[in-house]
Design a protein around this motif. Structure first.
Motif, PDB file in Angstrom:
ATOM      1  N   ARG A 106       7.367  35.778  12.991  1.00 38.00           N
ATOM      2  CA  ARG A 106       8.658  35.524  12.101  1.00 38.00           C
ATOM      3  C   ARG A 106       8.898  36.295  10.984  1.00 38.00           C
ATOM      4  O   ARG A 106      10.126  36.661  10.632  1.00 38.00           O
ATOM      5  N   ILE A 116       9.856  39.848  12.382  1.00 37.74           N
ATOM      6  CA  ILE A 116      10.707  40.342  13.626  1.00 37.74           C
ATOM      7  C   ILE A 116      12.009  41.098  13.095  1.00 37.74           C
ATOM      8  O   ILE A 116      12.643  41.857  13.985  1.00 37.74           O
ATOM      9  N   ASN A 144      10.642  44.421  16.993  1.00 38.15           N
ATOM     10  CA  ASN A 144       9.482  44.053  17.729  1.00 38.15           C
ATOM     11  C   ASN A 144       8.266  45.090  17.758  1.00 38.15           C
ATOM     12  O   ASN A 144       7.134  44.833  18.025  1.00 38.15           O
ATOM     13  N   MET A 183       8.969  36.338  24.548  1.00 43.73           N
ATOM     14  CA  MET A 183      10.305  36.433  23.979  1.00 43.73           C
ATOM     15  C   MET A 183      11.231  36.935  24.756  1.00 43.73           C
ATOM     16  O   MET A 183      12.354  36.718  25.103  1.00 43.73           O
ATOM     17  N   GLN A 184      10.664  38.296  25.644  1.00 47.46           N
ATOM     18  CA  GLN A 184      11.735  39.050  26.242  1.00 47.46           C
ATOM     19  C   GLN A 184      11.733  38.137  27.755  1.00 47.46           C
ATOM     20  O   GLN A 184      12.979  38.149  28.312  1.00 47.46           O
ATOM     21  N   MET A 236      14.365  35.890  27.167  1.00 44.21           N
ATOM     22  CA  MET A 236      15.884  36.195  27.034  1.00 44.21           C
ATOM     23  C   MET A 236      16.775  36.162  28.077  1.00 44.21           C
ATOM     24  O   MET A 236      16.629  36.837  28.869  1.00 44.21           O
ATOM     25  N   THR A 284      19.441  34.461  22.094  1.00 46.59           N
ATOM     26  CA  THR A 284      19.028  35.639  21.402  1.00 46.59           C
ATOM     27  C   THR A 284      20.246  36.351  20.526  1.00 46.59           C
ATOM     28  O   THR A 284      21.325  36.630  21.184  1.00 46.59           O
ATOM     29  N   SER A 310      16.989  31.471  12.781  1.00 47.41           N
ATOM     30  CA  SER A 310      15.863  32.328  13.066  1.00 47.41           C
ATOM     31  C   SER A 310      14.706  31.437  13.680  1.00 47.41           C
ATOM     32  O   SER A 310      13.769  31.731  14.264  1.00 47.41           O
ATOM     33  N   LYS A 369      16.081  30.374  17.452  1.00 48.29           N
ATOM     34  CA  LYS A 369      16.603  31.450  18.332  1.00 48.29           C
ATOM     35  C   LYS A 369      15.816  32.488  18.159  1.00 48.29           C
ATOM     36  O   LYS A 369      15.217  32.781  16.965  1.00 48.29           O
ATOM     37  N   HIS A 370      16.079  33.813  19.108  1.00 46.05           N
ATOM     38  CA  HIS A 370      15.263  34.947  18.936  1.00 46.05           C
ATOM     39  C   HIS A 370      16.129  35.785  18.188  1.00 46.05           C
ATOM     40  O   HIS A 370      17.461  36.078  18.623  1.00 46.05           O
ATOM     41  N   TYR A 424      17.122  39.380  16.034  1.00 47.57           N
ATOM     42  CA  TYR A 424      16.612  40.936  15.719  1.00 47.57           C
ATOM     43  C   TYR A 424      17.870  41.406  14.705  1.00 47.57           C
ATOM     44  O   TYR A 424      18.777  41.789  15.123  1.00 47.57           O
TER      45      TYR A 424
END
Length: 225
Positions: free
Chosen positions: A10, A13, A17, A39-40, A43, A132, A198, A201-202, A204
Motif C-alpha cells: 500500500r 503502490i 508496481n 492484483m492483476q 483486475m 481498479t 485505496s 480498490k486497486h 495506481y
C-alpha cells in the motif's frame, strides 16, 4: 508477514508496481510477489483518467493488449461511428442522454477498461463501479508539452483514442484550455478520490512518464509469470 507485506504494498503502490515487484524479489518476499500477481488477476473493471494530454489513451490501449480486457474509449464512443463529421452539428456527437445510456450499459459488463472523462456524473459513477483506478497525474507543464507534441504528430496521423477525422488544431486549443481548468477544479478531487478508495480498490497513481512505463512493464511481467 502477510500484513507487513500488505502495508509495504500500500505504501509503494503509488510509484508503480515494478518497484514493489523488484523489492519483493530482492528481499525474497514471495508472499508479496504473489499478492502483486493476484492484483492483476483481480483486475476486471479499470478506469483510466487524468488531465488532458497525459497519455491516457496510449496507456489504456497498451494495458488492454497486456491484460486482454476490452477497451472502450469515451472520446470515440461519443461520436457516431467513432468519427468526427464536420458537416454535422457538434461533429456528429451523440446526444448526452444517449451517451449516459451507453455508459451505463458499459458499466454493466463484466470486464472493461474505460478511458476518458465524459462528464462529472458519469465519471464518478465509473470510478465507483471500477475495481481498479489508474490515475495519470503528471506535472502541469508536462501536460502542456504533450498536447503540443500531439499537435505536431497529428499532422501525420490521428491521435490515439480520438475519433477519425478529428480537427486536430481546434481540439488542441480546447485541450490547452482544459488543462488548467482541470488542474484547478478536478485534480484536487481526483487526488482525494484515490486516497479515499485505496483501501478497497486497486489504485495506481502515476505521477511521471517513468512511472507510467514502470506500471506497464510490471503488468507485462506479471502476465508472463
Amino acid at each position: 508477514m502477510a500484513n507487513n507485506a500488505l502495508d509495504l504494498l500500500r505504501q509503494t503502490i503509488g510509484i508503480g508496481n515494478a518497484v514493489v515487484y523488484y523489492f519483493a524479489r530482492l528481499s525474497r518476499h514471495t508472499d508479496l510477489a504473489f499478492m502483486l500477481r493476484q492484483m492483476q488477476v483481480a483486475m476486471k473493471k479499470v478506469a483510466v483518467f487524468g488531465n488532458a494530454g497525459g497519455g491516457k489513451s496510449t496507456l489504456a490501449a497498451r494495458l488492454s493488449e497486456i491484460s486482454g480486457l476490452p477497451l472502450y474509449s469515451l472520446d470515440l464512443l461519443q461520436f457516431r461511428d467513432g468519427r468526427y463529421w464536420p458537416s454535422e452539428k457538434d461533429g456528429g456527437r451523440i446526444p448526452h442522454g444517449e451517451y449516459l445510456e451507453m455508459h451505463s450499459e458499459l458499466l454493466a459488463k463484466s470486464h472493461w477498461i474505460i478511458d476518458g472523462y465524459g462528464c462529472v456524473a458519469s465519471a464518478w459513477e465509473r470510478f465507483s463501479a471500477a475495481d481498479t483506478l489508474v490515475y495519470i497525474d503528471l506535472p502541469v507543464p508536462t501536460h502542456y508539452w504533450r498536447v503540443t507534441k500531439r499537435l505536431v504528430q497529428g499532422a501525420l496521423r490521428n491521435p490515439t483514442g480520438w475519433p477519425e477525422n478529428s480537427p486536430v488544431w481546434s481540439s488542441t486549443l480546447d485541450s490547452y484550455r482544459v488543462i488548467w481548468r482541470c488542474h484547478r477544479r478536478l485534480t484536487p478531487r481526483y487526488r482525494q478520490l484515490v486516497a479515499d478508495v485505496s483501501s478497497h480498490k486497486h489504485v495506481y497513481h502515476l505521477q511521471s512518464p517513468a512511472q507510467m512505463k514502470a506500471f506497464l512493464a510490471s503488468m507485462g511481467r506479471e502476465k508472463s509469470i
